[in-house]
Motif scaffolding. Sequence first.
Motif, PDB file in Angstrom:
ATOM      1  N   GLY A 176      -1.124   8.387 -17.573  1.00  0.00           N
ATOM      2  CA  GLY A 176      -0.561   8.549 -16.241  1.00  0.00           C
ATOM      3  C   GLY A 176      -1.514   9.230 -15.290  1.00  0.00           C
ATOM      4  N   TYR A 177      -1.047   9.441 -14.070  1.00  0.00           N
ATOM      5  CA  TYR A 177      -1.859  10.100 -13.050  1.00  0.00           C
ATOM      6  C   TYR A 177      -0.934  10.616 -11.957  1.00  0.00           C
ATOM      7  CZ  TYR A 177      -1.107   5.804 -10.432  1.00  0.00           C
ATOM      8  OH  TYR A 177      -0.511   4.751  -9.781  1.00  0.00           O
ATOM      9  N   ARG A 178      -1.488  11.476 -11.139  1.00  0.00           N
ATOM     10  CA  ARG A 178      -0.833  11.956  -9.922  1.00  0.00           C
ATOM     11  C   ARG A 178      -1.809  11.741  -8.779  1.00  0.00           C
ATOM     12  NH1 ARG A 178       1.757  17.867  -8.510  1.00  0.00           N
ATOM     13  NH2 ARG A 178       1.124  17.958  -6.325  1.00  0.00           N
ATOM     14  N   LEU A 179      -1.332  11.161  -7.674  1.00  0.00           N
ATOM     15  CA  LEU A 179      -2.183  10.900  -6.513  1.00  0.00           C
ATOM     16  C   LEU A 179      -1.699  11.760  -5.358  1.00  0.00           C
ATOM     17  CD1 LEU A 179      -3.404   7.433  -5.266  1.00  0.00           C
ATOM     18  CD2 LEU A 179      -2.690   9.195  -3.660  1.00  0.00           C
ATOM     19  N   ASN A 180      -2.557  12.685  -4.900  1.00  0.00           N
ATOM     20  CA  ASN A 180      -2.287  13.523  -3.741  1.00  0.00           C
ATOM     21  C   ASN A 180      -3.162  13.072  -2.577  1.00  0.00           C
ATOM     22  OD1 ASN A 180      -0.441  15.946  -4.506  1.00  0.00           O
ATOM     23  ND2 ASN A 180      -1.861  15.763  -6.203  1.00  0.00           N
ATOM     24  N   ILE A 181      -2.637  13.211  -1.379  1.00  0.00           N
ATOM     25  CA  ILE A 181      -3.379  12.769  -0.206  1.00  0.00           C
ATOM     26  C   ILE A 181      -3.623  13.952   0.726  1.00  0.00           C
ATOM     27  CG2 ILE A 181      -2.568  10.402  -0.379  1.00  0.00           C
ATOM     28  CD1 ILE A 181      -0.511  10.994   1.756  1.00  0.00           C
ATOM     29  N   PHE A 182      -4.785  13.916   1.391  1.00  0.00           N
ATOM     30  CA  PHE A 182      -5.218  15.034   2.219  1.00  0.00           C
ATOM     31  C   PHE A 182      -5.845  14.518   3.509  1.00  0.00           C
ATOM     32  CE2 PHE A 182      -5.387  16.227  -2.203  1.00  0.00           C
ATOM     33  CZ  PHE A 182      -4.793  17.476  -2.235  1.00  0.00           C
ATOM     34  N   THR A 183      -5.653  15.284   4.558  1.00  0.00           N
ATOM     35  CA  THR A 183      -6.334  15.062   5.831  1.00  0.00           C
ATOM     36  C   THR A 183      -6.997  16.363   6.231  1.00  0.00           C
ATOM     37  OG1 THR A 183      -4.714  13.390   6.499  1.00  0.00           O
ATOM     38  CG2 THR A 183      -6.072  14.358   8.233  1.00  0.00           C
ATOM     39  N   ASN A 184      -8.303  16.304   6.422  1.00  0.00           N
ATOM     40  CA  ASN A 184      -9.081  17.508   6.756  1.00  0.00           C
ATOM     41  C   ASN A 184      -8.802  18.650   5.780  1.00  0.00           C
ATOM     42  OD1 ASN A 184     -10.234  16.187   8.966  1.00  0.00           O
ATOM     43  ND2 ASN A 184      -8.574  16.824  10.331  1.00  0.00           N
ATOM     44  N   ASN A 185      -8.766  18.260   4.498  1.00  0.00           N
ATOM     45  CA  ASN A 185      -8.642  19.212   3.391  1.00  0.00           C
ATOM     46  C   ASN A 185      -7.266  19.863   3.287  1.00  0.00           C
ATOM     47  OD1 ASN A 185     -10.611  19.515   1.415  1.00  0.00           O
ATOM     48  ND2 ASN A 185     -10.862  21.682   1.859  1.00  0.00           N
ATOM     49  N   ARG A 232       6.031   0.005 -20.447  1.00  0.00           N
ATOM     50  CA  ARG A 232       7.029   0.597 -19.546  1.00  0.00           C
ATOM     51  C   ARG A 232       6.284   1.394 -18.474  1.00  0.00           C
ATOM     52  NH1 ARG A 232      12.338   1.073 -20.169  1.00  0.00           N
ATOM     53  NH2 ARG A 232      12.152   0.541 -22.376  1.00  0.00           N
ATOM     54  N   ARG A 233       6.506   1.022 -17.257  1.00  0.00           N
ATOM     55  CA  ARG A 233       5.803   1.619 -16.136  1.00  0.00           C
ATOM     56  C   ARG A 233       6.808   2.306 -15.219  1.00  0.00           C
ATOM     57  NH1 ARG A 233       1.705  -1.911 -12.197  1.00  0.00           N
ATOM     58  NH2 ARG A 233       0.501  -0.110 -11.448  1.00  0.00           N
ATOM     59  N   GLU A 234       6.558   3.548 -14.864  1.00  0.00           N
ATOM     60  CA  GLU A 234       7.460   4.276 -13.981  1.00  0.00           C
ATOM     61  C   GLU A 234       6.645   4.932 -12.876  1.00  0.00           C
ATOM     62  OE1 GLU A 234      11.486   6.961 -14.162  1.00  0.00           O
ATOM     63  OE2 GLU A 234      10.201   6.858 -15.931  1.00  0.00           O
ATOM     64  N   ILE A 235       7.097   4.728 -11.634  1.00  0.00           N
ATOM     65  CA  ILE A 235       6.432   5.264 -10.446  1.00  0.00           C
ATOM     66  C   ILE A 235       7.454   6.069  -9.654  1.00  0.00           C
ATOM     67  CG2 ILE A 235       5.319   4.667  -8.260  1.00  0.00           C
ATOM     68  CD1 ILE A 235       4.245   2.131  -9.622  1.00  0.00           C
ATOM     69  N   VAL A 236       7.063   7.260  -9.214  1.00  0.00           N
ATOM     70  CA  VAL A 236       7.946   8.137  -8.449  1.00  0.00           C
ATOM     71  C   VAL A 236       7.179   8.708  -7.261  1.00  0.00           C
ATOM     72  CG1 VAL A 236       9.209  10.336  -8.465  1.00  0.00           C
ATOM     73  CG2 VAL A 236       9.433   8.761 -10.396  1.00  0.00           C
ATOM     74  N   LEU A 237       7.829   8.768  -6.099  1.00  0.00           N
ATOM     75  CA  LEU A 237       7.293   9.470  -4.926  1.00  0.00           C
ATOM     76  C   LEU A 237       8.015  10.798  -4.779  1.00  0.00           C
ATOM     77  CD1 LEU A 237       6.952   6.775  -2.094  1.00  0.00           C
ATOM     78  CD2 LEU A 237       5.209   7.593  -3.667  1.00  0.00           C
ATOM     79  N   ASN A 238       7.249  11.869  -4.666  1.00  0.00           N
ATOM     80  CA  ASN A 238       7.801  13.196  -4.395  1.00  0.00           C
ATOM     81  C   ASN A 238       6.685  14.061  -3.811  1.00  0.00           C
ATOM     82  OD1 ASN A 238       8.369  16.191  -6.062  1.00  0.00           O
ATOM     83  ND2 ASN A 238       9.834  15.418  -4.585  1.00  0.00           N
ATOM     84  N   GLY A 239       6.363  13.804  -2.538  1.00  0.00           N
ATOM     85  CA  GLY A 239       5.255  14.507  -1.907  1.00  0.00           C
ATOM     86  C   GLY A 239       3.906  14.049  -2.421  1.00  0.00           C
ATOM     87  N   ALA A 240       3.897  13.196  -3.399  1.00  0.00           N
ATOM     88  CA  ALA A 240       2.703  12.624  -4.019  1.00  0.00           C
ATOM     89  C   ALA A 240       3.168  11.384  -4.769  1.00  0.00           C
ATOM     90  CB  ALA A 240       2.045  13.625  -4.967  1.00  0.00           C
ATOM     91  N   LEU A 241       2.224  10.612  -5.276  1.00  0.00           N
ATOM     92  CA  LEU A 241       2.532   9.444  -6.089  1.00  0.00           C
ATOM     93  C   LEU A 241       2.305   9.798  -7.556  1.00  0.00           C
ATOM     94  CD1 LEU A 241       3.050   6.409  -6.651  1.00  0.00           C
ATOM     95  CD2 LEU A 241       0.644   5.999  -6.138  1.00  0.00           C
ATOM     96  N   PHE A 242       3.339   9.661  -8.368  1.00  0.00           N
ATOM     97  CA  PHE A 242       3.251   9.899  -9.805  1.00  0.00           C
ATOM     98  C   PHE A 242       3.461   8.576 -10.526  1.00  0.00           C
ATOM     99  CE2 PHE A 242       4.655  13.805  -7.873  1.00  0.00           C
ATOM    100  CZ  PHE A 242       4.078  14.828  -8.604  1.00  0.00           C
ATOM    101  N   GLU A 243       2.673   8.329 -11.556  1.00  0.00           N
ATOM    102  CA  GLU A 243       2.903   7.162 -12.398  1.00  0.00           C
ATOM    103  C   GLU A 243       2.663   7.524 -13.858  1.00  0.00           C
ATOM    104  OE1 GLU A 243       1.848   2.455 -13.148  1.00  0.00           O
ATOM    105  OE2 GLU A 243       0.810   3.517 -11.526  1.00  0.00           O
ATOM    106  N   GLU A 244       3.544   7.006 -14.719  1.00  0.00           N
ATOM    107  CA  GLU A 244       3.371   7.091 -16.165  1.00  0.00           C
ATOM    108  C   GLU A 244       3.544   5.707 -16.763  1.00  0.00           C
ATOM    109  OE1 GLU A 244       4.740  11.697 -17.127  1.00  0.00           O
ATOM    110  OE2 GLU A 244       5.974  10.010 -17.840  1.00  0.00           O
ATOM    111  N   ILE A 245       2.678   5.385 -17.710  1.00  0.00           N
ATOM    112  CA  ILE A 245       2.722   4.088 -18.387  1.00  0.00           C
ATOM    113  C   ILE A 245       2.811   4.345 -19.887  1.00  0.00           C
ATOM    114  CG2 ILE A 245       1.498   1.923 -18.827  1.00  0.00           C
ATOM    115  CD1 ILE A 245       0.051   2.382 -16.130  1.00  0.00           C
ATOM    116  N   GLY A 278       0.820  -1.197   0.000  1.00  0.00           N
ATOM    117  CA  GLY A 278       0.000   0.000   0.000  1.00  0.00           C
ATOM    118  C   GLY A 278       0.855   1.249   0.000  1.00  0.00           C
ATOM    119  N   MET A 279       0.192   2.393  -0.085  1.00  0.00           N
ATOM    120  CA  MET A 279       0.873   3.669   0.082  1.00  0.00           C
ATOM    121  C   MET A 279       0.438   4.244   1.425  1.00  0.00           C
ATOM    122  SD  MET A 279       1.100   7.080  -2.285  1.00  0.00           S
ATOM    123  CE  MET A 279      -0.419   7.826  -1.722  1.00  0.00           C
ATOM    124  N   PHE A 280       1.424   4.602   2.244  1.00  0.00           N
ATOM    125  CA  PHE A 280       1.176   5.014   3.622  1.00  0.00           C
ATOM    126  C   PHE A 280       1.731   6.408   3.872  1.00  0.00           C
ATOM    127  CE2 PHE A 280       1.407   0.440   3.511  1.00  0.00           C
ATOM    128  CZ  PHE A 280       0.463  -0.010   4.420  1.00  0.00           C
TER     129      PHE A 280
END
Length: 753
Positions: free
Chosen positions: A249-258, A127-140, A72-74
């Motif tokens: 691709g996509y970018r996944l950002n995470i939030f707590t209480n906005n 070709r799948r590439e995943i990077v963490l940098n304050g968020a989850l980035f993926e490009e396929i 998972g992503m934690f």
Amino acid sequence: MTLDILTTSETIVLEGKTFTLADEKEISEWPCVVSQRPQPTITLKDDDLFLVTDTMGNISDCYLYGSTPSMGMFCRDTRFLSRLELQIERRSPILLSSNADKGFALSVLCTNPDLENLFKADTLGIRREIVLNGALFEEIEVANYNTTSISFELSLSFDADFVDLFEVRGHHRQKRGRVLHLVEPKSDGIISAFSQAYKEESLTLAYQGLDNSTMESLIQFQHLQPSHFQGYTAVWRVELAAHETKKLGYRLNIFTNNQPSSAISAASTLSQAKAAELMEEQKWLQQITRISSDKSLFNRVLGRAEQDIYLLLQSFGKHKTVSAGVPWFSTLFGRDSIITASQTLMLNSQIAKETLMLLAEYQGKTENIWREEEPGKILHELRLGEMARCQEIPHTPYYGTVDATPLWLMLYAEYYSWTHDQETLEALWTHALAAMDWIDNQLQATGYLSYTRKSKGGLINQGWKDSGNCIVNRKGEIATGSITLCEVQAYVYAAKNRLAEIAKIQQRPDLAELWQKEAKELKTRFNQDFWLEDEDFCALALDGDGKPVDSITSNPGHCLNLGILTPAKAYSVAERLRAPDMFNGWGIRTLSSLSPAYNPMGYHIGSVWPHDNSIIAMGLRSLGLIDQSLELFQGLFNMTSKQPYQRPPELFCGYEMNGDNSPVQYPVACSPQAWATGSIFQLLQMMVNLVPDAQNNCLRIIDPALPKSINHLSFHNLRVGGTILDLEFERVGNTTACRVAKKRGNLRVVIEA
């Protein structure tokens, strides 16, 4: 287009957004692909964000022979992504290769299985590439290597259960919060601002905790947009001409209480995120001591250790220190962070400063049985997840550790020896006095520093071996009552002696005299009460009745470098630790293989821990047992060189080296792990034997000794006080010579053969 599933469930408004309770059937209607075998995992980390996937880059629990629940992503002890699964025509791709060498990025190359009526196997290059940098980035990137055009369905399935990390580790809860569907995405909050800036299709996964905190994972798609959504699965209908390539691709950002749960990334694309991480890593590498040898394999181990210390750095408010290890211990620990900071003083003393300052901020201020907090005590573990926020666990923070407080005092003195940082010494002096007061209050009853669990949610054992079954006597029976560990008394002895020197600097000769007197008395008691005459060895501990816990363990090895044992007893311990029942060829076991309680797969009852061994190696070196300490280094190095990415694990099984067999991995060891990584630098310190005295503007190098496997070792950008210097070590036969290659400052360097 946002995910918009309307149900007849309760509608609620949180943080300016409208949600309904999620229908689990709709979320999971896209089935996962069942694997036929257990899957190895890969871990990526960036500050307080980490991701555990299989080697394909997928997160799934559909395994024929059991699940992999740690995937998972934690962030902040919460799983913000519990499913991430790439499929082609509802089938899993075929893995060709994967690489996570940088630690924050994963590159995967795969292809398609035989898709019957569509096209043959190995037609697609994926070709799948995943990077963490304050968020989850993926490009396929998907390339068609067919001679004709093709059309197929590609999907990415997401889910987020938002479980607490303690739940992932097996803790059961009677009640959880509510998984939610986003109905109306418009709001005045930061998530809405992200959506408007991207103007692409998105998914929002959300959860309301029992403490009413709202957690969200916002997935925004880039490049080729999905054709449609089915539940939390994005589906693309891809058409490719012969030898055509398309990217999604996509970018996944995470939030707590906005608000962002992690330090928000300034990058908008994966390439920008990767460049930002590489730039930050390069900045770190320029600040540290760079160490290299004439052996390429050893250099790879060193390079990995440097990189892993960087990866394990984690922000806690305005401070940044090493987290203990991923996946289970990606948080602030007292003991682990202190020991790692001590191990890496030659690498970067700033780690020690930040660790000292941060732990001082959390130093115990009141009596709290639930958290086992007491005035002056240094914490054990800090947790930020829902279970901590709801007081289901006492880690807010939890103080159930007997050794972190004397270890903090030892680091306080060590840091000053390396830096002569008078400002930090002054700023932390009152904290040092409070820590010593806590120790002295505990010593009043028996003259020793002991522990007994006080909190029903706390740890039974509160030394570094903190599993429930590790404090055993020679019959294999678990010791009961208050436990007095041998190594903890050595820490107290060292803390009093070292702080006595600081007291002199602080113009407190009264305290210096008192602490030196108390240390001397402790040494006398210790050598009487802990010595096992029939074994000619030191007891693991004293039990609640004051009787020795008389098993043969690695713990007395921590006493060797601290001077609490008389010389004769210290040499006896050193020799006993190297006997075949303790030394398995790669390292010294935590418990003798002759013990009835021995289990080579036991966490603390027969396994081998690199940090335990590097401390023992330092002890052997302090006794002049140079060949024996180098033998221990060589075993640990040989073990590390056989590990994935040449990364020392938290621990490995205690099975004996036998010919060409490899060390047996412990199934759920953390990797990377802080004090395992730090052991590499502690072993280097053992070899070159640097003795800093920055207050007196001096560095002594006492009888350096390189192992036979290394001929040349160089240190660049080593900092002692206000001086930066380069050192060169060269082995000729059985002798190691040292020279100062470069010096910027007026530090006196004294080389003693």
